[in-house]
Design a protein around this motif. Structure first.
Motif, PDB file in Angstrom:
ATOM      1  N   ALA A 183       0.817  -1.216   0.000  1.00 41.00           N
ATOM      2  CA  ALA A 183       0.000   0.000   0.000  1.00 41.00           C
ATOM      3  C   ALA A 183       0.851   1.266   0.000  1.00 41.00           C
ATOM      4  CB  ALA A 183      -0.937  -0.004   1.212  1.00 41.00           C
TER       5      ALA A 183
ATOM      6  N   TYR B 262       1.583   3.958  -2.985  1.00 40.83           N
ATOM      7  CA  TYR B 262       1.206   5.355  -2.783  1.00 40.83           C
ATOM      8  C   TYR B 262       2.398   6.274  -3.034  1.00 40.83           C
ATOM      9  CZ  TYR B 262      -0.298   9.681  -0.629  1.00 40.83           C
ATOM     10  OH  TYR B 262      -0.594  10.998  -0.413  1.00 40.83           O
TER      11      TYR B 262
ATOM     12  N   LEU C 231      -5.293   2.959  -9.132  1.00 39.49           N
ATOM     13  CA  LEU C 231      -5.920   3.402  -7.884  1.00 39.49           C
ATOM     14  C   LEU C 231      -6.684   2.270  -7.204  1.00 39.49           C
ATOM     15  CD1 LEU C 231      -7.229   6.939  -8.928  1.00 39.49           C
ATOM     16  CD2 LEU C 231      -5.322   6.415  -7.380  1.00 39.49           C
ATOM     17  N   VAL C 232      -7.274   1.381  -7.993  1.00 38.47           N
ATOM     18  CA  VAL C 232      -8.004   0.238  -7.424  1.00 38.47           C
ATOM     19  C   VAL C 232      -7.042  -0.647  -6.644  1.00 38.47           C
ATOM     20  CG1 VAL C 232      -9.328  -1.840  -7.997  1.00 38.47           C
ATOM     21  CG2 VAL C 232      -9.791   0.309  -9.201  1.00 38.47           C
ATOM     22  N   ARG C 233      -5.874  -0.894  -7.210  1.00 37.27           N
ATOM     23  CA  ARG C 233      -4.893  -1.724  -6.506  1.00 37.27           C
ATOM     24  C   ARG C 233      -4.441  -1.061  -5.207  1.00 37.27           C
ATOM     25  NH1 ARG C 233      -0.804  -3.635 -11.219  1.00 37.27           N
ATOM     26  NH2 ARG C 233      -0.251  -1.436 -11.134  1.00 37.27           N
TER      27      ARG C 233
ATOM     28  N   ALA D 111      -6.158   1.037  -3.408  1.00 44.32           N
ATOM     29  CA  ALA D 111      -7.280   0.962  -2.459  1.00 44.32           C
ATOM     30  C   ALA D 111      -7.352  -0.428  -1.826  1.00 44.32           C
ATOM     31  CB  ALA D 111      -8.587   1.307  -3.162  1.00 44.32           C
ATOM     32  N   CYS D 112      -7.162  -1.462  -2.626  1.00 44.27           N
ATOM     33  CA  CYS D 112      -7.162  -2.825  -2.080  1.00 44.27           C
ATOM     34  C   CYS D 112      -6.029  -3.008  -1.081  1.00 44.27           C
ATOM     35  CB  CYS D 112      -7.038  -3.852  -3.204  1.00 44.27           C
ATOM     36  SG  CYS D 112      -8.525  -4.034  -4.197  1.00 44.27           S
TER      37      CYS D 112
ATOM     38  N   PHE E 193      -4.536  -0.663   0.794  1.00 37.30           N
ATOM     39  CA  PHE E 193      -4.835   0.053   2.030  1.00 37.30           C
ATOM     40  C   PHE E 193      -5.964  -0.608   2.815  1.00 37.30           C
ATOM     41  CE2 PHE E 193      -2.435   3.669   0.224  1.00 37.30           C
ATOM     42  CZ  PHE E 193      -1.617   3.924   1.313  1.00 37.30           C
ATOM     43  N   ALA E 194      -6.969  -1.130   2.117  1.00 35.99           N
ATOM     44  CA  ALA E 194      -8.066  -1.817   2.803  1.00 35.99           C
ATOM     45  C   ALA E 194      -7.556  -3.087   3.481  1.00 35.99           C
ATOM     46  CB  ALA E 194      -9.185  -2.138   1.816  1.00 35.99           C
TER      47      ALA E 194
ATOM     48  N   SER F 101      -5.537  -2.144   6.515  1.00 37.05           N
ATOM     49  CA  SER F 101      -6.435  -1.693   7.587  1.00 37.05           C
ATOM     50  C   SER F 101      -7.133  -2.867   8.256  1.00 37.05           C
ATOM     51  CB  SER F 101      -7.481  -0.710   7.032  1.00 37.05           C
ATOM     52  OG  SER F 101      -6.840   0.424   6.516  1.00 37.05           O
TER      53      SER F 101
END
Length: 179
Positions: free
Chosen positions: A27, A31, A159-161, A163-164, A166-167, A170
């Motif tokens: 992630a 970023y 961006l989808v990757r 987001a995955c 970071f999710a 988390s």
């Protein structure tokens, strides 16, 4: 960490720790790559360094070929680690298994997303690079416009990757807090 080992056992703690580390690397490195370094210089709208399209594609390929190994490895490591931690976890907080399996699914989901939606685009960009790099020729206006469009689309799909990643990270942290 010793209280985590006592609460969930060494194998679960090790797998969870490795999953959090790998998904965090995935992630945050993605970023960082999207905010500084080569990518902002080659993404349409961020071309403050005035790179022509052929050079932008060449620089993207430079980044892509080095990053792919790291990010595929991180995705596989995180997914496997979360899966193992979820399988081995036997604590009283049953929702922890769901968190870990979800974190695993998000990280493994990055791979088919990449293969299905991004790989054709990657091949087009690499083919453009290969048509320019050896000869040193400049792209035609149409090729340049197509290349800028591909780079912009690649960035949006990427961006989808992120987001995955970071999710997943988390969810791993949420599982850690719950155990």
């Amino acid at each position: 960490m010793s209280s985590l080992v006592v609460r969930v056992g060494t194998p679960v703690a090790a797998a969870l720790g490795l999953g959090i580390t790998a998904s965090g690397y995935f992630a945050f490195a993605n970023y960082g790559a999207s905010k500084f370094g080569i990518l902002p210089a080659v993404v349409p709208g961020h071309d403050k360094v005035n790179v022509e399209a052929g050079k932008a594609v060449e620089l993207w390929a430079f980044f892509y070929q080095r990053a792919a190994v790291h990010f595929v490895s991180a995705s596989l490591t995180a997914s496997t680690s979360y899966l193992v931690a979820g399988y081995l976890y036997s604590g009283s907080a049953r929702h922890v298994k769901s968190l870990l399996f979800s974190a695993s699914a998000l990280m493994i989901g990055v791979l088919p997303w990449t293969v299905i939606t991004m790989m054709p685009l990657n091949h087009e960009l690499l083919a453009t690079r290969d048509s320019v790099y050896p000869s040193g020729r400049e792209l035609t206006i149409d090729e340049a416009e197509a290349s800028w469009g591909r780079l912009g689309k690649w960035t949006r799909l990427h961006l989808v990757r992120m987001a995955c990643g970071f999710a997943s990270y988390s969810l791993g942290l949420a599982a850690l807090v719950q155990v």
